[in-house]
Structures are given as structure tokens and as C-alpha cells.
Enzyme design. Structure first.
Site, PDB file in Angstrom:
ATOM      1  N   LYS A 167      -8.120  56.389  39.303  1.00 21.93           N
ATOM      2  CA  LYS A 167      -9.179  55.688  38.555  1.00 21.93           C
ATOM      3  C   LYS A 167      -8.801  54.285  38.113  1.00 21.93           C
ATOM      4  N   THR A 187       1.559  54.335  36.422  1.00 20.64           N
ATOM      5  CA  THR A 187       2.285  53.668  35.348  1.00 20.64           C
ATOM      6  C   THR A 187       3.449  52.873  35.936  1.00 20.64           C
ATOM      7  N   GLY A 196     -11.264  61.859  38.704  1.00 22.09           N
ATOM      8  CA  GLY A 196     -11.494  63.204  39.227  1.00 22.09           C
ATOM      9  C   GLY A 196     -11.558  64.239  38.122  1.00 22.09           C
ATOM     10  N   GLY A 212      14.771  54.259  22.197  1.00 23.35           N
ATOM     11  CA  GLY A 212      14.961  54.936  23.488  1.00 23.35           C
ATOM     12  C   GLY A 212      15.019  53.896  24.599  1.00 23.35           C
ATOM     13  N   ILE A 213      14.802  54.361  25.831  1.00 19.39           N
ATOM     14  CA  ILE A 213      14.948  53.461  26.979  1.00 19.39           C
ATOM     15  C   ILE A 213      13.908  52.336  26.949  1.00 19.39           C
ATOM     16  N   ILE A 214      12.655  52.683  26.684  1.00 18.16           N
ATOM     17  CA  ILE A 214      11.609  51.648  26.656  1.00 18.16           C
ATOM     18  C   ILE A 214      11.925  50.639  25.564  1.00 18.16           C
ATOM     19  N   LEU A 244      14.746  49.791  24.185  1.00 16.05           N
ATOM     20  CA  LEU A 244      15.917  48.943  24.438  1.00 16.05           C
ATOM     21  C   LEU A 244      15.679  47.969  25.590  1.00 16.05           C
ATOM     22  N   ALA A 261      10.252  58.246  37.482  1.00 15.93           N
ATOM     23  CA  ALA A 261       9.538  58.064  38.741  1.00 15.93           C
ATOM     24  C   ALA A 261      10.200  58.829  39.885  1.00 15.93           C
ATOM     25  N   HIS A 282      37.880  47.233  48.127  1.00 16.57           N
ATOM     26  CA  HIS A 282      38.438  46.318  47.135  1.00 16.57           C
ATOM     27  C   HIS A 282      38.048  44.885  47.484  1.00 16.57           C
TER      28      HIS A 282
HETATM   29  P1  FAD Z   1       1.683  57.985  36.384  1.00 18.05           P
HETATM   30  O1  FAD Z   1       2.517  56.945  37.000  1.00 18.05           O
HETATM   31  O2  FAD Z   1       1.310  57.852  34.971  1.00 18.05           O
HETATM   32  O3  FAD Z   1       0.381  58.083  37.301  1.00 18.05           O
HETATM   33  C1  FAD Z   1      -0.723  58.863  36.996  1.00 18.05           C
HETATM   34  C2  FAD Z   1      -1.968  58.180  37.510  1.00 18.05           C
HETATM   35  O4  FAD Z   1      -3.042  59.090  37.441  1.00 18.05           O
HETATM   36  C3  FAD Z   1      -2.379  56.958  36.710  1.00 18.05           C
HETATM   37  O5  FAD Z   1      -2.464  55.822  37.528  1.00 18.05           O
HETATM   38  C4  FAD Z   1      -3.756  57.328  36.146  1.00 18.05           C
HETATM   39  O6  FAD Z   1      -4.656  56.250  36.134  1.00 18.05           O
HETATM   40  C5  FAD Z   1      -4.217  58.390  37.118  1.00 18.05           C
HETATM   41  N1  FAD Z   1      -5.183  59.332  36.550  1.00 18.05           N
HETATM   42  C6  FAD Z   1      -5.074  60.030  35.391  1.00 18.05           C
HETATM   43  N2  FAD Z   1      -6.141  60.853  35.229  1.00 18.05           N
HETATM   44  C7  FAD Z   1      -6.916  60.680  36.325  1.00 18.05           C
HETATM   45  C8  FAD Z   1      -8.134  61.248  36.761  1.00 18.05           C
HETATM   46  N3  FAD Z   1      -8.772  62.184  36.068  1.00 18.05           N
HETATM   47  N4  FAD Z   1      -8.670  60.824  37.945  1.00 18.05           N
HETATM   48  C9  FAD Z   1      -8.042  59.870  38.682  1.00 18.05           C
HETATM   49  N5  FAD Z   1      -6.885  59.312  38.319  1.00 18.05           N
HETATM   50  C10 FAD Z   1      -6.318  59.707  37.160  1.00 18.05           C
HETATM   51  N6  FAD Z   1      10.788  55.626  35.410  1.00 18.05           N
HETATM   52  C11 FAD Z   1      11.863  55.418  36.198  1.00 18.05           C
HETATM   53  O7  FAD Z   1      12.263  56.314  36.924  1.00 18.05           O
HETATM   54  N7  FAD Z   1      12.507  54.204  36.201  1.00 18.05           N
HETATM   55  C12 FAD Z   1      12.113  53.188  35.423  1.00 18.05           C
HETATM   56  O8  FAD Z   1      12.721  52.117  35.460  1.00 18.05           O
HETATM   57  C13 FAD Z   1      11.003  53.379  34.570  1.00 18.05           C
HETATM   58  N8  FAD Z   1      10.564  52.380  33.782  1.00 18.05           N
HETATM   59  C14 FAD Z   1       9.478  52.580  32.987  1.00 18.05           C
HETATM   60  C15 FAD Z   1       9.076  51.553  32.156  1.00 18.05           C
HETATM   61  C16 FAD Z   1       7.982  51.713  31.343  1.00 18.05           C
HETATM   62  C17 FAD Z   1       7.555  50.587  30.461  1.00 18.05           C
HETATM   63  C18 FAD Z   1       7.263  52.949  31.358  1.00 18.05           C
HETATM   64  C19 FAD Z   1       6.060  53.139  30.490  1.00 18.05           C
HETATM   65  C20 FAD Z   1       7.669  53.990  32.165  1.00 18.05           C
HETATM   66  C21 FAD Z   1       8.787  53.818  32.991  1.00 18.05           C
HETATM   67  N9  FAD Z   1       9.240  54.841  33.817  1.00 18.05           N
HETATM   68  C22 FAD Z   1      10.348  54.638  34.600  1.00 18.05           C
HETATM   69  C23 FAD Z   1       8.574  56.146  33.893  1.00 18.05           C
HETATM   70  C24 FAD Z   1       7.639  56.217  35.124  1.00 18.05           C
HETATM   71  O9  FAD Z   1       6.715  55.171  35.054  1.00 18.05           O
HETATM   72  C25 FAD Z   1       6.931  57.547  35.188  1.00 18.05           C
HETATM   73  O10 FAD Z   1       7.868  58.597  35.162  1.00 18.05           O
HETATM   74  C26 FAD Z   1       6.105  57.679  36.471  1.00 18.05           C
HETATM   75  O11 FAD Z   1       5.139  56.668  36.518  1.00 18.05           O
HETATM   76  C27 FAD Z   1       5.437  59.037  36.553  1.00 18.05           C
HETATM   77  O12 FAD Z   1       4.621  59.105  37.653  1.00 18.05           O
HETATM   78  P2  FAD Z   1       3.293  60.014  37.667  1.00 18.05           P
HETATM   79  O13 FAD Z   1       2.685  59.795  39.005  1.00 18.05           O
HETATM   80  O14 FAD Z   1       3.635  61.379  37.241  1.00 18.05           O
HETATM   81  O15 FAD Z   1       2.365  59.426  36.532  1.00 18.05           O
HETATM   82  P1  NAI Z   2      12.328  58.180  24.486  1.00 13.02           P
HETATM   83  O1  NAI Z   2      11.978  59.575  24.212  1.00 13.02           O
HETATM   84  O2  NAI Z   2      13.306  57.861  25.524  1.00 13.02           O
HETATM   85  O3  NAI Z   2      12.858  57.480  23.156  1.00 13.02           O
HETATM   86  C1  NAI Z   2      12.124  57.463  21.968  1.00 13.02           C
HETATM   87  C2  NAI Z   2      13.062  57.150  20.832  1.00 13.02           C
HETATM   88  O4  NAI Z   2      12.282  56.962  19.669  1.00 13.02           O
HETATM   89  C3  NAI Z   2      14.046  58.267  20.541  1.00 13.02           C
HETATM   90  O5  NAI Z   2      15.337  57.727  20.418  1.00 13.02           O
HETATM   91  C4  NAI Z   2      13.536  58.852  19.228  1.00 13.02           C
HETATM   92  O6  NAI Z   2      14.570  59.367  18.418  1.00 13.02           O
HETATM   93  C5  NAI Z   2      12.890  57.649  18.595  1.00 13.02           C
HETATM   94  N1  NAI Z   2      11.832  57.968  17.639  1.00 13.02           N
HETATM   95  C6  NAI Z   2      10.876  58.933  17.753  1.00 13.02           C
HETATM   96  N2  NAI Z   2      10.063  58.888  16.685  1.00 13.02           N
HETATM   97  C7  NAI Z   2      10.507  57.897  15.883  1.00 13.02           C
HETATM   98  C8  NAI Z   2      10.069  57.360  14.646  1.00 13.02           C
HETATM   99  N3  NAI Z   2       9.005  57.849  14.020  1.00 13.02           N
HETATM  100  N4  NAI Z   2      10.761  56.334  14.102  1.00 13.02           N
HETATM  101  C9  NAI Z   2      11.850  55.816  14.740  1.00 13.02           C
HETATM  102  N5  NAI Z   2      12.293  56.286  15.923  1.00 13.02           N
HETATM  103  C10 NAI Z   2      11.628  57.302  16.487  1.00 13.02           C
HETATM  104  O7  NAI Z   2      10.916  57.470  24.767  1.00 13.02           O
HETATM  105  P2  NAI Z   2      10.537  56.021  25.296  1.00 13.02           P
HETATM  106  O8  NAI Z   2      11.658  55.073  25.150  1.00 13.02           O
HETATM  107  O9  NAI Z   2       9.231  55.701  24.677  1.00 13.02           O
HETATM  108  O10 NAI Z   2      10.325  56.266  26.841  1.00 13.02           O
HETATM  109  C11 NAI Z   2       9.373  57.223  27.307  1.00 13.02           C
HETATM  110  C12 NAI Z   2       9.718  57.731  28.667  1.00 13.02           C
HETATM  111  O11 NAI Z   2       9.631  56.719  29.648  1.00 13.02           O
HETATM  112  C13 NAI Z   2      11.144  58.259  28.704  1.00 13.02           C
HETATM  113  O12 NAI Z   2      11.058  59.643  28.839  1.00 13.02           O
HETATM  114  C14 NAI Z   2      11.774  57.651  29.894  1.00 13.02           C
HETATM  115  O13 NAI Z   2      12.204  58.652  30.765  1.00 13.02           O
HETATM  116  C15 NAI Z   2      10.687  56.830  30.565  1.00 13.02           C
HETATM  117  N6  NAI Z   2      11.232  55.505  30.876  1.00 13.02           N
HETATM  118  C16 NAI Z   2      12.255  55.384  31.763  1.00 13.02           C
HETATM  119  C17 NAI Z   2      12.837  54.168  32.005  1.00 13.02           C
HETATM  120  C18 NAI Z   2      13.959  54.081  32.948  1.00 13.02           C
HETATM  121  O14 NAI Z   2      14.230  55.048  33.628  1.00 13.02           O
HETATM  122  N7  NAI Z   2      14.656  52.969  33.024  1.00 13.02           N
HETATM  123  C19 NAI Z   2      12.375  52.956  31.367  1.00 13.02           C
HETATM  124  C20 NAI Z   2      11.336  53.192  30.427  1.00 13.02           C
HETATM  125  C21 NAI Z   2      10.792  54.419  30.230  1.00 13.02           C
END
Ligand code: FAD
Ligand code: NAI
Length: 471
Positions: free
Chosen positions: A37, A44, A118, A186-188, A190, A326, A450
Site C-alpha cells: 500500500k 520500512t 489488502g 537502542g540501535i535506532i 544510537l 531485514a 595480512h
Molecule cells: P516492513 O519492512 O515493515 O514491510 C511491511 C510492508 O507491508 C510495509 O511496506 C507496509 O506498507 C506494508 N503493509 C502493511 N499492511 C499492509 C496491507 N494491509 N496491505 C498492503 N501492504 C501493507 N534491519 C536490519 O536488518 N538492518 C538495518 O540496518 C536496519 N535499520 C533500520 C533502521 C530503521 C530506522 C528502522 C525503522 C528499521 C531498521 N531495520 C534494520 C529493521 C528492518 O527495517 C525491518 O526488520 C524490516 O523492514 C522488516 O521487514 P518486513 O517486510 O517484515 O516489514
Molecule cells: P530497541 O528495542 O533496540 O531499543 C529500545 C531501547 O529503548 C532499549 O534500550 C530500551 O531499554 C529503551 N527504552 C524503552 N522504553 C524506554 C523509556 N520509556 N525511556 C527510556 N528508554 C526506554 O528498539 P529501537 O532502537 O527502537 O529499534 C527497533 C527495532 O529496529 C530493533 O528491534 C532493531 O532490530 C531494528 N533496527 C535494526 C537496526 C540495525 O540492524 N542496524 C537499525 C535500526 C533498527
């Protein structure tokens, strides 16, 4: 509403989970439709996650390095200026290229791509509310739900993606905030703190726990990460909670206090990033209609073969169990198609790497030390600092360490935790080692080129059962 022909598989969601399932299904000869959609594919990850964040991390690192890390290298630069609009354009170009690439791959593999939302009509019928108006109904033998996740909000702070933002807003700010507070270390939190701090914002990270890094990061590594990121200018308030916030003034005021209670303090900032985790997104699917269940955290309930209560409806990616990553979504998508096609599939959840793309990077796979300790298994730890690695020294980039944890009796690798330059690439070797059930000695007896950073990896393995050569 128009009727399309029957499909072997209909996938709801075109994120990493959904689009990978679609490509694999196409390759396997299944007549497949993928419904998304958003208007673009990649979910994401490609649109507002992995890809745009890594673009900003890479370019903000270059900018920061040019500003602060060239003189000692014998490079004298003149006037260095940030052009944020161009930096955002570079990010958008990468995103656009990749999302279009995915669209091309779906076409190449004969997948019908429908732009719309959907929802279930009945167990085998999906209705698509098309983005361009109108409706289409699809009949499917198999259905995959891959609708992903969304940012968790903070009670009392309304997200406007300008002053109170999620990661989506943090990837699209039009100017560098003077003061930025990040709720959640967390990761986001930082990664985004790194970007905006490098570009000039004064960033404070408020973390509820005593340790940054989110779930999974080894405590020792997290401590080092906090120290190194602190040196780069990010301020940390750990063991601290945000009690409430007020965005009605010129700045956003957050009331914070010690996690265990105490005196309140006010933290003023121009922008507040809420990064306290993500939750499954399954809105509008009409799941009640077909009896598909969620657990108490909103995750769709599945069995080992990704099947819901309805055996022809599977779920993969962020909207079900497991780490929200991902590459985890991608593995599940392939396995789900293999289950549909052959009855067999496989994902090894013990060997899924995590990477935080700060500088230095943090990467790990397997269990961390606290988890191993809690499991009661006897273990040995081997570490090697990058300050003793020749390549890191040559590159003047020596912050960090490689840490191996192996079973004390069998020497089998239980976990590898790295903070250091190139950790995100290096972790692939550890993942392969765990996948193959390798011992730390297997790694240490493998010749590594090396001078490379990967020699630090080899020497940490060596340190686990014997002594490293260079430290
Ligand atoms: P999504 O990517 O969320 O995809 C779901 C899709 O479904 C969306 O596009 C949505 O629009 C669509 N959708 C939902 N409902 C409907 C519906 N009813 N009909 C049609 N479409 C619909 N992961 C990593 O491994 N490495 C990273 O470096 C990393 N960095 C990240 C950074 C940020 C800022 C964020 C927020 C996340 C990051 N992640 C990272 C996590 C990663 O983005 C997700 O784990 C991954 O996108 C999950 O894939 P997914 O397909 O399950 O869900
Ligand atoms: P996260 O779960 O990794 O971290 C959230 C942090 O917020 C935790 O340390 C938690 O203790 C803290 N927290 C929770 N509630 C709080 C509060 N009320 N006050 C202060 N601290 C609080 O979640 P985040 O960073 O939002 O990421 C979400 C998901 O996205 C993760 O599961 C991660 O796997 C994925 N992601 C992965 C990336 C990568 O692989 N490089 C990059 C960005 C996101």
C-alpha cells in the site's frame, strides 16, 4: 470489483519479507501476487529504515571525519560546509534506485504487483483497496502476511515527525537541530544520535536501563560503545526515565528522573526522537474474520513452519516472533516458500547477526556473556583489541575489540561480539563459523590475510584457547 484469476500465492506487504517471498515464489513457478500500500516496494527497510539510515550514517561520518580527522593524516582541507539538502538527496537517490530495482525484480519473476491495501474477506479471498481507487479481489491457495512493524509511541508525546519524531522523521529533518534528545538508547537511537551529532546537533540519549545498545548487545561491548560515542560528543543519561513531556512551548520540555525514582529534572530540546522499540503492524487486515491470533505483544502467532491456525496462511518478518531485522525477514521469506513448494524449509535462529552501523560499528552473533552465564554452560572468553592490529593502527582507527566466547569443554563458538572498524562485515565470518559448528581453534588455524582487520578476529579466537601472538 473486478475478479482476477486464482493465484497460488497472495502476499500482503511488499517489505523485505514480502518482496523476497514474491521473488522466490516467482522463481519456483508459483503464480504470485504481492500487495503493497506504500506506493513503493521494499517496506520500512528500503524506504525509511536500513537503507536511508545507512546513507546518512556513511555521509555524516565522512563529513565528521573531514572536519575533525584529516590533519594528522596529512590532509589539509579548506572551507568545509554541510549541504543537508544534497545529503538528503543522495539518500533519496539510493532509496529510489533500490525500490525501483525491487519492482524490476518482481516483474522479471512474473509477480503481479498490486498497489493497495489488502484485507481478508474469507480464508482464501483477499480484497485490495487500490491506491488509485477501486477494488480488486484475489483468490489464493496460499497467503503470506508480511505487514511488518511500526514505531512504538511514547504516551503523552504526539508524533508530528517535525519536533517529536520517530526514525522516519529523523531521516528527513530539513535542518540540524541545535539540541536533540533521543528517548531510548537502542540501535535506532544510537544510529540516529550519531548522524545528528556528527552534523552538529547537541545530542542527549536517555536510556531506561543501565546499559545502552538495546536487547542482545554484550554488556562489555555496550560499555565500550558508550565510552567511544561519548568521546564523539553524544551525552548519555542511562538508568533514567522520561516521566512526561510538553511540546506546547518554543522547545520540547521532557521531565526525566532516575529509573528507580527520585528528583525530576527538565530537559529542553528542539527535537525529540522517540526510539523505544517497534511493534508489529497488522491493522486493517480483518484478521478477526478468519480467526488468526495475536499474542500479548501483537505478534501474529505461528508454528515452526510459519503457519497460522489456518495452515495455508503463513506469516514472516517483523509482524511475527523473533528479532526485527531485514535479513531475518529475508531468511524466513525464503523458508516459507520452500515449505509451500516442498514441505521443507530452514532458518537457524542461533546464527542471525546483528549490526549497529555507528563508527566504530558494533556487531554480534550467538549468545552474549550474560546469556551464556545464565545458561550454566562453562565457557572461555578470548579478546583482542584493535589497538594491537596492524591494519587498524595503519588506518589510525584503533577503537574497539573482538570478543569470542567458546564452550570450555568442546571449544565450540557460542558467541562473537565485536566493536571496531568493519565489524559489520567481519561478523559474517563468525556467523558462518557458528552455522558450521566451528570451534575457536578452527578459526585460529585458518590463515587470514595480512594486514587486515580480520587478523584481530583470528587472534581473538586464538586467545580463547591459547595466547594471541600480537598482544
Ligand atoms: P516492513 O519492512 O515493515 O514491510 C511491511 C510492508 O507491508 C510495509 O511496506 C507496509 O506498507 C506494508 N503493509 C502493511 N499492511 C499492509 C496491507 N494491509 N496491505 C498492503 N501492504 C501493507 N534491519 C536490519 O536488518 N538492518 C538495518 O540496518 C536496519 N535499520 C533500520 C533502521 C530503521 C530506522 C528502522 C525503522 C528499521 C531498521 N531495520 C534494520 C529493521 C528492518 O527495517 C525491518 O526488520 C524490516 O523492514 C522488516 O521487514 P518486513 O517486510 O517484515 O516489514
Ligand atoms: P530497541 O528495542 O533496540 O531499543 C529500545 C531501547 O529503548 C532499549 O534500550 C530500551 O531499554 C529503551 N527504552 C524503552 N522504553 C524506554 C523509556 N520509556 N525511556 C527510556 N528508554 C526506554 O528498539 P529501537 O532502537 O527502537 O529499534 C527497533 C527495532 O529496529 C530493533 O528491534 C532493531 O532490530 C531494528 N533496527 C535494526 C537496526 C540495525 O540492524 N542496524 C537499525 C535500526 C533498527
Amino acid at each position: 470489483a473486478s475478479e482476477a484469476g486464482d493465484h497460488d500465492l497472495v502476499i500482503i506487504g511488499g517489505g523485505v519479507a514480502g518482496y523476497v517471498a514474491a521473488i522466490k515464489a516467482g522463481q519456483e513457478g508459483l503464480k504470485t501476487a504481492c500487495i503493497e500500500k506504500r506506493g513503493t516496494l521494499g517496506g520500512t527497510c528500503l524506504n525509511v529504515g536500513c537503507i536511508p539510515s545507512k546513507s546518512l550514517l556513511n555521509n555524516s561520518h565522512l563529513y565528521h571525519q573531514i572536519l575533525h580527522d584529516t590533519k594528522k593524516r596529512g590532509i589539509e582541507v579548506g572551507d568545509v560546509k554541510l549541504n543537508l539538502t544534497q545529503m538528503m538527496k543522495a539518500k533519496d537517490t539510493s532509496v529510489e534506485g533500490l525500490t525501483k530495482g525491487v519492482e524490476f525484480l518482481l516483474k522479471k519473476n512474473g509477480v503481479d504487483y498490486l498497489k493497495g491495501a489488502g484485507s481478508f474477506v474469507d480464508a482464501n479471498t483477499i480484497k485490495v483497496a487500490l491506491n488509485d481507487g477501486g477494488e480488486q479481489t484475489l483468490r489464493a491457495k496460499n497467503i503470506i502476511i508480511a505487514t511488518g512493524s511500526e514505531a512504538t509511541g511514547f504516551p503523552g508525546l504526539e508524533i508530528d515527525e517535525k519536533r517529536i519524531i520517530t526514525s522516519t522523521g529523523a531521516l528527513a529533518l530539513t535542518e540540524v537541530p541545535k539540541k536533540m534528545t533521543v528517548i531510548g538508547g537502542g540501535i535506532i537511537g544510537l544510529e540516529m544520535a550519531s548522524v545528528w551529532s556528527r552534523l552538529g546537533a547537541e545530542v542527549t540519549v536517555v536510556e531506561f536501563l543501565g546499559q545502552i545498545g538495546g536487547p542482545g548487545m554484550d554488556a562489555e561491548i555496550a560499555k565500550q560503545a558508550q565510552k567511544i560515542l561519548g568521546k564523539q560528543g553524544i551525552k548519555f543519561k542511562t538508568s533514567t526515565k522520561v516521566v512526561s513531556g510538553d511540546a506546547s512551548g518554543a522547545t520540547v520540555a521532557l521531565n526525566i528522573e532516575a529509573a528507580k525514582g527520585g528528583k525530576e529534572e527538565v530537559l529542553d530540546s528542539d527535537v525529540v526522537l522517540v526510539a523505544i522499540g517497534r511493534r508489529p503492524y497488522t491493522e486493517g487486515l480483518n484478521l478477526e474474520q478468519v480467526g488468526i491470533e495475536k499474542d500479548d505483544r501483537g505478534r501474529l502467532v505461528i508454528d515452526q513452519e510459519y503457519r497460522t491456525k489456518l495452515p495455508h496462511v503463513r506469516v514472516v518478518g517483523d509482524c511475527t516472533f523473533g528479532p526485527m531485522l531485514a535479513h531475518k525477514a529475508e531468511e524466513e521469506a525464503v523458508a516459507a516458500i520452500e515449505y509451500i513448494k516442498t514441505g521443507y524449509g530452514h532458518v537457524n535462529y542461533a546464527a542471525i547477526p546483528s549490526v549497529m552501523y555507528t563508527h566504530p560499528e558494533v556487531a554480534w552473533v550467538g549468545q552474549n556473556e550474560a546469556e551464556i552465564k545464565a545458561s550454566g554452560v562453562k565457557y572461555r572468553v578470548g579478546t583482542f583489541p584493535f589497538s594491537a592490529n596492524s591494519r587498524a593502527k595503519t588506518n589510525l582507527d584503533t577503537d574497539g575489540v573482538v570478543k569470542f566466547i567458546a564452550d570450555a569443554e568442546t571449544d565450540r563458538i557460542l558467541g562473537v561480539h565485536i566493536i571496531g572498524p568493519g565489524a559489520g562485515e567481519m561478523i559474517a565470518e563468525a556467523t558462518l563459523a557458528i552455522e558450521y559448528g566451528a570451534s575457536s581453534e578452527d578459526i585460529a588455524r585458518t590463515c587470514h590475510a595480512h594486514p587486515t582487520l580480520s587478523e584481530a578476529f583470528k587472534e581473538a579466537a586464538m586467545a580463547t584457547y591459547s595466547k594471541p601472538i600480537h598482544f
